[in-house]
Design a protein around this motif. Sequence first.
Motif, short mmCIF file in Angstrom:
data_model
loop_
_atom_site.label_atom_id
_atom_site.label_comp_id
_atom_site.label_asym_id
_atom_site.label_seq_id
_atom_site.Cartn_x
_atom_site.Cartn_y
_atom_site.Cartn_z
N TYR A 81 -3.73 -14.39 -1.85
CA TYR A 81 -3.37 -13.49 -3.09
C TYR A 81 -4.08 -12.10 -3.01
O TYR A 81 -5.37 -12.39 -3.16
CB TYR A 81 -3.26 -14.36 -4.17
N ILE A 82 -3.60 -11.03 -3.01
CA ILE A 82 -4.29 -9.94 -2.99
C ILE A 82 -3.64 -8.85 -4.22
O ILE A 82 -2.35 -8.74 -4.25
CB ILE A 82 -4.40 -9.00 -1.92
N VAL A 83 -4.31 -8.37 -5.13
CA VAL A 83 -3.82 -7.62 -6.23
C VAL A 83 -4.65 -6.27 -6.34
O VAL A 83 -6.00 -6.35 -5.80
CB VAL A 83 -3.98 -8.05 -7.45
N SER A 84 -4.06 -5.06 -6.38
CA SER A 84 -5.00 -3.81 -6.37
C SER A 84 -4.12 -2.97 -7.31
O SER A 84 -3.12 -2.55 -7.18
CB SER A 84 -5.36 -3.48 -4.86
N ASN A 85 -4.89 -2.12 -8.07
CA ASN A 85 -4.81 -0.75 -8.55
C ASN A 85 -5.68 0.15 -8.18
O ASN A 85 -6.55 0.58 -8.65
CB ASN A 85 -4.54 -0.94 -10.19
N PRO A 86 -5.40 0.61 -6.74
CA PRO A 86 -6.51 1.48 -6.21
C PRO A 86 -6.69 2.97 -6.92
O PRO A 86 -5.40 3.18 -7.42
CB PRO A 86 -6.18 1.34 -4.74
N PRO A 87 -7.57 3.44 -6.47
CA PRO A 87 -7.56 5.18 -6.81
C PRO A 87 -6.53 5.78 -6.05
O PRO A 87 -6.50 5.31 -4.94
CB PRO A 87 -9.03 5.44 -6.59
N PHE A 88 -5.62 6.66 -6.65
CA PHE A 88 -4.65 7.24 -5.96
C PHE A 88 -5.26 8.34 -5.11
O PHE A 88 -5.03 8.54 -3.70
CB PHE A 88 -3.60 7.65 -6.91
N LYS A 89 -6.02 9.15 -5.53
CA LYS A 89 -6.39 10.36 -4.89
C LYS A 89 -8.11 10.72 -5.19
O LYS A 89 -8.42 10.65 -6.20
CB LYS A 89 -5.40 11.85 -5.30
N LEU A 90 -8.78 10.83 -4.20
CA LEU A 90 -10.24 10.82 -3.95
C LEU A 90 -10.57 11.46 -2.81
O LEU A 90 -9.97 11.58 -1.75
CB LEU A 90 -10.68 9.34 -4.10
N ASP A 91 -11.54 12.51 -3.03
CA ASP A 91 -12.32 13.05 -1.74
C ASP A 91 -13.15 11.94 -0.87
O ASP A 91 -14.37 11.71 -1.61
CB ASP A 91 -13.29 14.08 -2.39
#
Length: 538
Positions: free
Chosen positions: A301-311
């Motif tokens: 099981y993998i869950v994620s709310n990753p950063p959308f935009k990033l340098d």
Amino acid sequence: MTQDLNFITKTKELIDNLKSVCANYGLGNDGNEFKIITQVFLYKFLNDKFRYEVKKAKPELALVENFSKALQDMPEDDYLFLVNSLDANIPRLQSHQLISHLYNNQNKEDFAKTFDDTLRDISVKNADIFSIKSFTGAKDKLFDELSQYISDSSQRDAFCRALVNKLFEFSFEEMFEEKYDFFATIFEYLIKDYNSDSGGKYAEYYTPHAVARIMAAIMVTEPVKGVRCYDPSAGSGTLLMSLAHQIGEQNCSIYSEDISQKSSTMLRLNLVLNGLTHSIPNIIKTNTIAQPYYLNQKFDYIVSNPPFKLDFSDFRDDLEKDAFKDRFYAGIPKVPKAKKESMAIYLLFIQHIMHSLSESGKAAIVVPTGFITAQSGIEKKIREKLVKQGWLRGVVSMPSNIFASTGTNVSVLFLDKMADSAHIVLMDASKLGQTVKEGKNQRTVLSREEERQIIEVFNAKEAVEDLSVVVSKAQIAEKNYSFSAGQYFEVKIEYVDITAEEFQAKLNGFEERLVGMFAEGKALDSEILGSLKKLQMN
């Protein structure tokens, strides 16, 4: 329930009291306040957990008036036997390391040194279970020398006494006994002042509990045991905690990666508070994209709310190397000439998650809603593979402003390597929820009934007018692999039976109105031309 609320109230009072101590000694809203509050709270929890487990193992100790003295008076062999009989995930403390011992000896000289030495010794003794590792394998310290944050050395003893006095006022032990499930509330209250978007390069966002609960309830629909749960951008662990609660803490192990030391510290505390101490060694502080610690491991099981935009331009070229090509099969976003901070790093996290799924793995990923309809590029390649591989279980498009810290519309992507490709659920929940004001921001809040509706409709693979559709992978391919439910909703035209006479009457009425409008327009044209002829130049 009354006892439950009483415990919550007392625990919140403890947190407020610790913040008050910091403020009284010039550390209110100071950068070090976060470390002091979280570390002292952790010390309190470890102390009370140790006392609770020792009393369970040796019930006669629950009856003594002075617990720390009773431990101190035990023969060394008896003490070692008692401690070794405890579960491996229980903290190991000596009698002189207990809060009660410090409280009873707080008036001795150099108390600040005694306090710091106590925390240091606890940290060393419990490093194997409670320390967080970095990518290189180095372990962090459980506790800093907290008195050193007071610049005036003459106030350090008093500062440490004040902390110990607040910790001594009540105990968590009854909460362990009653097994009250209140720690999610306490943890949210504890971190509310320390988990905001600071605007830095690696800003952290707090995932709403409603979104976390929906993701967990859709992913886990039947009992499972011995599963591995992973979040490659874990933050403070909201998604992982909801997932573990849904599965059962005793039935899963937690694994995580995050570049933020602050988030990793919060996640450790969250695991301790939620009965997941056994997973603390699996918390890794690292850059998941550039230096993945779990690159060659697979998860159920993998869950994620990753950063959308990033340098990520400083390590972008390194990702082109052979070692990463399989993982980022769909491509790596290019560095724009302007606004490097707009680089879509979330596309790398999606590909990383796909790479990390076990043969029957499931995943739930928060993505910007624009991802589900992009007509080309990396987004389209990812969607196409998910459909062709039969990994797409469905998508839920959330209401706008579901996250208070960002106005970006979000959707949740549900992957399942064993998905039913003939019945993929696409849901548009954007019209649900109620708008509330939080400080300067507005946020949409889902009711528990709306949460249940989303979960039940999705899991039942049910088509509901203006909410959800159930489509096949072939139908998605026909729509250029769009995951937007709105593009699949039927356009309904209502027909009304009328007679030929009624039809002619309506048509005559339209003609009369049009003739009248044309006449009015002609008169207006003549009036405008007349006015133009009268204009003169002075």
